[in-house]
Scaffold this motif. Structure first.
Motif, PDB file in Angstrom:
ATOM      1  N   ALA A  56       0.413  -1.343  -0.045  1.00 14.90           N
ATOM      2  CA  ALA A  56       0.189  -0.109  -0.163  1.00 14.90           C
ATOM      3  C   ALA A  56       1.023   0.724   0.118  1.00 14.90           C
ATOM      4  N   VAL A  57       1.956   1.253   0.550  1.00 13.02           N
ATOM      5  CA  VAL A  57       2.709   2.524   1.015  1.00 13.02           C
ATOM      6  C   VAL A  57       3.556   2.821  -0.483  1.00 13.02           C
ATOM      7  N   ALA A  58       4.373   1.415  -1.481  1.00 15.36           N
ATOM      8  CA  ALA A  58       4.843   1.363  -2.581  1.00 15.36           C
ATOM      9  C   ALA A  58       3.657   2.010  -3.508  1.00 15.36           C
ATOM     10  N   MET A  59       2.524   1.453  -3.506  1.00 16.50           N
ATOM     11  CA  MET A  59       1.306   2.099  -4.117  1.00 16.50           C
ATOM     12  C   MET A  59       0.672   3.662  -3.525  1.00 16.50           C
ATOM     13  N   GLN A  60       0.955   3.901  -2.945  1.00 16.57           N
ATOM     14  CA  GLN A  60       0.112   5.171  -2.053  1.00 16.57           C
ATOM     15  C   GLN A  60      -1.185   5.544  -2.142  1.00 16.57           C
ATOM     16  N   VAL A  61      -1.565   4.102  -1.797  1.00 17.30           N
ATOM     17  CA  VAL A  61      -2.953   3.708  -1.257  1.00 17.30           C
ATOM     18  C   VAL A  61      -2.825   3.504   0.401  1.00 17.30           C
TER      19      VAL A  61
END
Length: 94
Positions: A56-61
């Protein structure tokens, strides 16, 4: 009218734009579209083995958004494998 979609970070690309059962012409198959964000969520969680929070952090969601993407992507994959449908991935732009 719903909220506009927040831009998501997508780094991976599918190897091909379509996966289908052998021996059946594309014109005879039902097509199931896999969205770029669903592809990326599956790639991060299932292929790379990231925890959902990391992905989620990597996708910014949010983690919940990522969980929803993984769930819908998996459902589409299983539908195609079980029912002999074609999985269509759209070309991603960076």
């Amino acid at each position: 009218m719903g909220r506009p979609k927040i831009p998501r970070i997508i780094c991976g690309q599918p190897a091909d734009s379509c996966f289908k059962p052998n021996g059946t012409p594309m014109s005879q198959l039902e097509q199931v579209p896999l969205d770029p964000d669903e592809f990326e969520a599956l790639r991060l969680v299932d292929l790379l083995g990231m925890q959902q929070q990391q992905a989620a952090v990597a996708m910014q969601v949010s983690r919940q958004t990522l969980a929803n993407l993984v769930k819908s992507g998996r459902k589409k994959l299983v539908d195609c494998l079980t029912n002999g449908k074609a999985l269509i991935t759209s070309e991603l732009t960076k």
